[in-house]
Scaffold this active site. Structure first.
Site, PDB file in Angstrom:
ATOM      1  N   CYS A 107      -5.383  -6.747  13.592  1.00 55.58           N
ATOM      2  CA  CYS A 107      -5.344  -6.790  12.128  1.00 55.58           C
ATOM      3  C   CYS A 107      -4.591  -8.199  10.828  1.00 55.58           C
ATOM      4  O   CYS A 107      -3.899  -7.770  10.805  1.00 55.58           O
ATOM      5  CB  CYS A 107      -5.067  -5.318  12.015  1.00 55.58           C
ATOM      6  SG  CYS A 107      -5.464  -5.063   9.231  1.00 55.58           S
TER       7      CYS A 107
ATOM      8  N   GLU B 270      -8.096   2.078   2.880  1.00 59.65           N
ATOM      9  CA  GLU B 270      -7.496   3.504   3.951  1.00 59.65           C
ATOM     10  C   GLU B 270      -6.407   3.548   4.431  1.00 59.65           C
ATOM     11  O   GLU B 270      -5.594   4.328   4.892  1.00 59.65           O
ATOM     12  CB  GLU B 270      -8.310   3.998   4.957  1.00 59.65           C
ATOM     13  CG  GLU B 270      -8.056   5.337   6.208  1.00 59.65           C
ATOM     14  CD  GLU B 270      -8.994   6.332   5.058  1.00 59.65           C
ATOM     15  OE1 GLU B 270      -8.518   7.340   5.361  1.00 59.65           O
ATOM     16  OE2 GLU B 270      -8.986   6.277   3.727  1.00 59.65           O
TER      17      GLU B 270
ATOM     18  N   ALA C 200     -11.095  -0.857   5.470  1.00 61.17           N
ATOM     19  CA  ALA C 200      -9.885  -0.874   6.006  1.00 61.17           C
ATOM     20  C   ALA C 200      -8.873  -0.786   5.673  1.00 61.17           C
ATOM     21  O   ALA C 200      -6.892  -0.731   5.912  1.00 61.17           O
ATOM     22  CB  ALA C 200      -9.761  -2.116   7.379  1.00 61.17           C
TER      23      ALA C 200
ATOM     24  N   GLU D 258       2.978  -4.318   0.634  1.00 63.71           N
ATOM     25  CA  GLU D 258       2.798  -2.833  -0.705  1.00 63.71           C
ATOM     26  C   GLU D 258       3.086  -1.881   0.014  1.00 63.71           C
ATOM     27  O   GLU D 258       3.625  -1.052  -1.612  1.00 63.71           O
ATOM     28  CB  GLU D 258       0.700  -2.753  -0.783  1.00 63.71           C
ATOM     29  CG  GLU D 258      -0.308  -3.534  -1.281  1.00 63.71           C
ATOM     30  CD  GLU D 258      -1.687  -3.334  -0.829  1.00 63.71           C
ATOM     31  OE1 GLU D 258      -2.635  -3.492  -1.217  1.00 63.71           O
ATOM     32  OE2 GLU D 258      -1.645  -1.886  -0.131  1.00 63.71           O
TER      33      GLU D 258
END
Length: 420
Positions: A356, A246, A243, A365
């Site tokens: 998440c 991707e 996870a 990021e």
């Protein structure tokens, strides 16, 4: 009529957003056929999804709440079996989910993420230097050579992945998200995944370090002192690694593409009227890295705005439909607008108890990577028309297959500062 003719989900994800819009039109809960002939439901639209994702009567545990899986009617031969057979945080329900998430959070702390910021800057600079050394007159695929490289190197370091496992994991992850894959290839990929992760765990037990894998191995529950079982450990590593990879690759490449395809939006950032973080949020809304989330199961009959999903039926969650829901984002919901008031009102990272845990790292990021790329190559432009770009073959993952650009002048080179 919907019971007789369920909507067939395209396993290759050729047009994610047209499919999501059609699901919204058909209603908040629509009968669908998944790859392999599995029947279920798709829930679409912002309001219906927020309610469903927070409903304790919705489970992600196939072993407890999906009769077709329990009976063997749907089994390991199903091409998407890996998505339901793993037993980790994302497939756990209720108290079991709380326990697994609590153990994972002991390793995946905000402190660990915050401490990575300097290293993220360094990795981005390293990859930009590598881009700058490529021939200046040739198009460069920035998905492969930038959006892929940055999060991959960061996540390899975060998990402490040794060199011998990296090439194998590249190949496995690509197969993991390919929902048009054959049953045979999917099975082989699953075997390779468990073998590789099992070897990784054995290696980290013998060589512990300050990384997430070692942290998960050492984590103990505050209530009973128990650690993750071997399967829980491997399955949670699979979840966190796949996870995290991707999502970030898709987010970075989509954000770059959106800004190149909408130069007026890029100018808003350069003029100080908006931020790189605004661009990331609007990208998450308009192009969520995951288009659909599978699978959930009705623990009991659930009424979704007048349509009843029967107990035991599987459900897919159309995240893409929520991001472009005109009831929330207006008539121009399909447009890319980084000043949009509702840009952060999306469910790209889910909602509710399964939200998440890597969302902060993924956002960080992306903002660092995209701002640095445009800072280094301010004249960057698309090397092909926006409509000519292909998408990855998946109805789960939502991303570009490639992103060819012309980089233009390198600001470091122009300033006379040598490359690192």
């Amino acid at each position: 009529m919907l019971r007789q003719c369920p909507f067939a989900i395209d396993p290759s994800g050729r047009d994610i957003h047209a499919e999501a819009a059609r699901l919204r039109e058909l209603g908040p809960a629509v009968r669908v056929t998944l790859p392999g002939g599995v029947q279920g439901w798709a829930v679409a639209g912002h309001h219906a999804l927020r309610k469903l994702l927070a409903d304790p009567r919705v489970s992600k545990d196939a072993y407890r709440h999906w009769p077709a899986w329990i009976s063997g009617e749907v089994g390991p031969e199903w091409p998407l079996a890996i998505w339901v057979s793993v037993q980790n945080m994302i497939t756990a329900h209720g108290a079991e989910h709380t326990r697994l998430r609590r153990l994972a959070l002991k390793a995946f702390t905000l402190r660990r993420v915050a401490a990575m910021r300097p290293r993220i800057d360094e990795v981005v600079a390293e990859v930009l230097d590598e881009l700058a050394r490529r021939p200046g007159d040739e198009p460069v695929d920035v998905r492969a050579h930038f959006a892929h490289e940055v999060p991959t190197r960061i996540i390899f370091e975060l998990f402490g992945i040794p060199e011998w496992a990296r090439a194998r994991l590249y190949k496995i992850i690509n197969g993991f998200f390919d929902t048009a894959i054959s049953a045979e290839d999917a099975h082989r990929n699953g075997v390779d995944l468990y073998e590789t992760m099992g070897e990784l765990v054995s290696h980290k037990r013998a060589h512990p370090a300050e990384d997430l894998t070692s942290g998960l191995i050492a984590a103990r529950d505050d209530e009973d002192g128990a650690q993750l079982t071997e399967k829980e450990l491997v399955d949670n590593l699979i979840l966190l690694f796949t996870a995290g990879y991707e999502t970030s690759v898709n987010l970075i490449s989509s954000a770059v593409h959106e800004l190149l395809a909408h130069p007026s939006q890029l100018e808003l950032i350069r003029s100080g009227l908006a931020s790189w973080e605004d661009a990331v949020e609007e990208t998450l809304r308009r192009q969520p890295p995951a288009a659909n989330a599978i699978l959930r199961y009705a623990v009991e009959d659930i009424d979704v705005e007048g349509t009843v999903i029967p107990k035991g039926d599987p459900i897919i969650v159309s995240l893409a439909s929520a991001g472009r829901d005109p009831q929330v984002h207006g008539a121009d919901a399909d447009d890319f607008d980084i000043t949009r008031a509702t840009r952060s009102d999306h469910m790209a990272f889910g909602f509710g108890p399964h939200y998440c845990m890597g969302a902060t790292l993924s956002r960080l990021e992306a903002a660092v990577a995209v701002s640095a790329l445009f800072g280094r190559f301010p004249g960057m432009s698309l090397a092909v028309p926006p409509q000519g770009l292909g998408r990855v073959e998946s109805f789960i993952s939502n991303g570009l297959r490639e992103l060819p650009v012309r980089l233009g002048p390198d600001t470091v080179q122009e300033s006379g500062v040598p490359h690192s």
